[in-house]
Design a protein around this motif. Sequence first.
Motif, mmCIF file in Angstrom:
data_model
loop_
_atom_site.group_PDB
_atom_site.id
_atom_site.type_symbol
_atom_site.label_atom_id
_atom_site.label_comp_id
_atom_site.label_asym_id
_atom_site.label_seq_id
_atom_site.Cartn_x
_atom_site.Cartn_y
_atom_site.Cartn_z
ATOM 1 N N LEU A 157 49.813 85.104 11.479
ATOM 2 C CA LEU A 157 50.585 85.121 13.045
ATOM 3 C C LEU A 157 50.339 83.773 13.281
ATOM 4 C CD1 LEU A 157 49.013 88.440 14.493
ATOM 5 C CD2 LEU A 157 50.795 88.186 13.059
ATOM 6 N N LYS A 158 51.518 82.877 13.361
ATOM 7 C CA LYS A 158 51.297 81.638 13.668
ATOM 8 C C LYS A 158 52.450 81.241 14.621
ATOM 9 C CE LYS A 158 49.244 79.671 9.668
ATOM 10 N NZ LYS A 158 49.407 80.562 8.511
ATOM 11 N N ARG A 188 58.032 87.123 19.584
ATOM 12 C CA ARG A 188 59.266 86.384 20.103
ATOM 13 C C ARG A 188 59.194 86.595 21.344
ATOM 14 N NH1 ARG A 188 63.501 90.138 18.623
ATOM 15 N NH2 ARG A 188 62.245 91.095 17.298
ATOM 16 N N ILE A 189 58.850 87.599 22.148
ATOM 17 C CA ILE A 189 58.876 87.723 23.581
ATOM 18 C C ILE A 189 57.546 87.127 24.283
ATOM 19 C CG2 ILE A 189 59.214 89.545 25.592
ATOM 20 C CD1 ILE A 189 61.405 89.571 23.803
ATOM 21 N N ARG A 190 56.394 87.615 23.746
ATOM 22 C CA ARG A 190 55.092 87.085 24.330
ATOM 23 C C ARG A 190 54.020 86.638 23.250
ATOM 24 N NH1 ARG A 190 54.257 88.946 29.577
ATOM 25 N NH2 ARG A 190 52.099 87.624 29.384
ATOM 26 N N PRO A 191 54.305 85.349 22.768
ATOM 27 C CA PRO A 191 53.438 84.944 21.628
ATOM 28 C C PRO A 191 52.007 84.720 22.290
ATOM 29 C CG PRO A 191 55.042 83.173 22.168
ATOM 30 C CD PRO A 191 55.409 84.563 23.029
ATOM 31 N N ASP A 192 51.976 84.372 23.825
ATOM 32 C CA ASP A 192 50.635 83.841 24.173
ATOM 33 C C ASP A 192 49.674 85.219 24.199
ATOM 34 O OD1 ASP A 192 52.800 85.221 26.167
ATOM 35 O OD2 ASP A 192 50.941 85.055 27.535
ATOM 36 N N MET A 193 50.236 86.356 24.047
ATOM 37 C CA MET A 193 49.431 87.658 24.145
ATOM 38 C C MET A 193 48.663 87.761 22.766
ATOM 39 S SD MET A 193 51.255 90.803 25.726
ATOM 40 C CE MET A 193 50.193 91.954 24.746
ATOM 41 N N ILE A 194 49.287 87.354 21.817
ATOM 42 C CA ILE A 194 48.501 87.465 20.487
ATOM 43 C C ILE A 194 48.068 85.986 19.722
ATOM 44 C CG2 ILE A 194 48.978 89.725 19.323
ATOM 45 C CD1 ILE A 194 51.684 88.864 18.377
ATOM 46 N N ILE A 195 48.547 84.988 20.190
ATOM 47 C CA ILE A 195 48.001 83.804 19.566
ATOM 48 C C ILE A 195 47.466 83.032 20.740
ATOM 49 C CG2 ILE A 195 48.708 81.531 18.583
ATOM 50 C CD1 ILE A 195 51.263 82.951 17.688
ATOM 51 N N PRO A 196 45.929 82.832 20.353
ATOM 52 C CA PRO A 196 45.140 82.165 21.567
ATOM 53 C C PRO A 196 45.626 80.677 21.695
ATOM 54 C CG PRO A 196 43.715 82.859 19.628
ATOM 55 C CD PRO A 196 45.249 83.385 19.344
ATOM 56 N N GLY A 197 45.734 80.208 22.835
ATOM 57 C CA GLY A 197 45.678 78.768 23.133
ATOM 58 C C GLY A 197 47.375 78.552 22.751
ATOM 59 N N ILE A 219 52.633 94.749 26.945
ATOM 60 C CA ILE A 219 53.008 93.599 27.663
ATOM 61 C C ILE A 219 52.573 93.828 29.257
ATOM 62 C CG2 ILE A 219 54.909 92.056 28.736
ATOM 63 C CD1 ILE A 219 56.031 92.135 25.889
ATOM 64 N N LYS A 220 53.118 95.247 29.678
ATOM 65 C CA LYS A 220 52.734 95.750 30.863
ATOM 66 C C LYS A 220 51.378 95.681 31.225
ATOM 67 C CE LYS A 220 57.083 97.085 32.169
ATOM 68 N NZ LYS A 220 57.972 96.787 33.383
ATOM 69 N N GLY A 221 50.641 96.213 30.459
ATOM 70 C CA GLY A 221 49.142 96.289 30.371
ATOM 71 C C GLY A 221 48.431 95.015 30.599
ATOM 72 N N TYR A 222 48.921 93.824 29.688
ATOM 73 C CA TYR A 222 48.544 92.611 29.694
ATOM 74 C C TYR A 222 48.848 91.923 31.188
ATOM 75 C CZ TYR A 222 47.432 88.111 27.593
ATOM 76 O OH TYR A 222 47.102 86.763 27.384
ATOM 77 N N ASP A 223 49.874 92.111 31.631
ATOM 78 C CA ASP A 223 50.169 91.537 32.888
ATOM 79 C C ASP A 223 49.407 92.062 33.981
ATOM 80 O OD1 ASP A 223 51.900 89.617 31.340
ATOM 81 O OD2 ASP A 223 54.030 90.694 31.950
ATOM 82 N N ARG A 224 49.395 93.236 33.978
ATOM 83 C CA ARG A 224 48.624 93.978 34.933
ATOM 84 C C ARG A 224 47.381 93.495 35.033
ATOM 85 N NH1 ARG A 224 50.375 98.410 38.555
ATOM 86 N NH2 ARG A 224 48.505 98.520 39.856
ATOM 87 N N ALA A 225 46.488 93.416 33.937
ATOM 88 C CA ALA A 225 45.263 93.058 33.669
ATOM 89 C C ALA A 225 44.974 91.803 34.464
ATOM 90 C CB ALA A 225 44.831 93.000 32.366
ATOM 91 N N ASN A 226 45.841 90.578 34.097
ATOM 92 C CA ASN A 226 45.714 89.389 34.501
ATOM 93 C C ASN A 226 45.791 89.311 36.145
ATOM 94 O OD1 ASN A 226 45.261 88.140 32.165
ATOM 95 N ND2 ASN A 226 47.460 87.657 31.870
ATOM 96 N N ARG A 227 46.894 90.295 36.783
ATOM 97 C CA ARG A 227 46.701 90.419 38.066
ATOM 98 C C ARG A 227 45.513 90.955 38.763
ATOM 99 N NH1 ARG A 227 52.170 92.126 36.813
ATOM 100 N NH2 ARG A 227 51.648 94.198 37.691
ATOM 101 N N VAL A 228 45.171 91.908 37.959
ATOM 102 C CA VAL A 228 43.831 92.738 38.641
ATOM 103 C C VAL A 228 42.723 91.638 38.598
ATOM 104 C CG1 VAL A 228 42.313 94.435 38.043
ATOM 105 C CG2 VAL A 228 44.634 95.225 37.927
ATOM 106 N N TYR A 229 42.447 91.118 37.483
ATOM 107 C CA TYR A 229 41.542 89.950 37.469
ATOM 108 C C TYR A 229 41.508 89.077 38.606
ATOM 109 C CZ TYR A 229 37.767 87.301 35.432
ATOM 110 O OH TYR A 229 36.661 86.685 35.065
ATOM 111 N N ASP A 230 42.754 88.407 38.507
ATOM 112 C CA ASP A 230 42.973 87.265 39.655
ATOM 113 C C ASP A 230 42.350 87.846 41.036
ATOM 114 O OD1 ASP A 230 43.566 85.635 37.865
ATOM 115 O OD2 ASP A 230 45.660 85.899 38.241
ATOM 116 N N ALA A 231 42.909 89.212 41.198
ATOM 117 C CA ALA A 231 42.527 89.794 42.367
ATOM 118 C C ALA A 231 41.123 90.057 42.759
ATOM 119 C CB ALA A 231 43.317 91.084 42.940
ATOM 120 N N MET A 232 40.506 90.428 41.407
ATOM 121 C CA MET A 232 39.058 90.635 41.710
ATOM 122 C C MET A 232 38.500 89.285 41.897
ATOM 123 S SD MET A 232 38.731 93.208 38.607
ATOM 124 C CE MET A 232 36.864 93.121 38.125
#
Lengths: 204, 253
Positions: free
Chosen positions: A122-123, A192-201, B195-208
């Motif tokens: 995953l790069k 493609r949509i959200r690479p930040d979720m799986i590739i740290p940094g 994605i929905k879970g991930y984004d929600r988590a970031n918002r929740v954490y910021d609010a905390m």
Amino acid sequence: MHISEGILSPEILLAGAAGTAIGVTMGLRSLKNGDIPKVALLTSAFFVASLIHVPIGPSSSHLVLNGLMGIILGWEAFPAIFVGLALQAILFQFGGLTTLGINTFNMAAPAIVAHYLARPFLKQGGLGPVGLLACAVAGGGSIMLSALLVSLSLALSGEGLEAVGRLIFIVHIPVAIIEALIATFTISFLLRIRPDMIIPGWTD
Amino acid sequence: MACKTLPAAMSLIQRADARIKLLSTAGFSIVVACTKNLEAAVLALGISLCMVILAGPPARQLLSRTATVNLFILAIWCITPFTTPGHAMINIWVFNPSREGIMQALFITLRCNAILFVNLALLSTSNPFSLAYALLALRVHPKLVHLFFFSWRYLHVLNKEYERAQALLKTRGFDPKTDLHTYKTYAYLVGILLIKGYDRANRVYDAMLCRGFDGTFRSSRRLHLEGRDMILGTIMFILIAVLAGMEWIMDPC
């Protein structure tokens, strides 16, 4: 893919609990405090996603997604799967306290294998052909590995349960094919949509 | 989705302290899962049945959950008696179930249902908040408890997202079949949920963080044991001890 209460022998239950204790400890050690909401919400997302029923020919099956969890979460998949199964026990009575250990181990250990199998591919720039293959093997292989562990747990608990275990293993072959497809499509979608979720940094 | 705990009616068991309930469930489950004594297994089923009646969950929920768990048990009854080696009980054509196999299936049925009923009576009648505090009080790793608490808290939120996505697919005429298009669609649905879970988590954490979160949860509620909790705990302790004792006295190994 979990075994109900009261079926397995105490020795197997204890061995599973010990394996899970080690795995969860490893997972919690790598989990930073600030990442708890993230891992927790991904756990609930996986929980909800595992309720999706996909058609397989005339029948249907729900998704397991342990391979995908392993690829995305790494060692944190251990506590995540533990929590997911605990919630299933409380909300649906699938499994319970004594089987939590063995059931977590049977699902999470293959997830860790999937992690080490697919992660190097995953790069930035998406999945190559080798990466697609690695994701498919990780997604499908983790199901077959889990089915194998479940069958072994049953076979080691009683001679008469060996046949049940063999049946469970065979039933999961088509499920593994579907999970291989789902894992591959989901990873390439996220890359493609959200690479930040799986590739740290990740940087745009 | 049926992932709600049983409604908080006011039965004695439902109001009891979550720590007592957790410890009782754990002790009972472990003793029952280990039992190889028929009388003890029958007694355990009797006790757990009484407890589930006392706890008073709605009959429909009780029946549907019992039915789901026993489907797997039914499969075991269909296979185990014929695959366990031992003395044949009866011979009907090619079917000659062994005594050992039938006993194993019977034990599994008794143990499985006994533990199921205790889970329904004690565990499923607790809410996430009290269970999380009970786990912290019982010295479970705080990170694990927080993970558990947040996952439970946002399960319904993500389930709402899932229902919305399902409705969207329906309005666009999505018809699930055994083909690549279906699996691709479901894979994207999984991706969207993540994605929905991930984004929600970031918002929740910021609010905390804005509210001064430092990694510990504080509660104004104090856990304290009342008289009826002590009574429930004592009764459960005696019952578990009796079950364990029956095992030990009747089958000393």
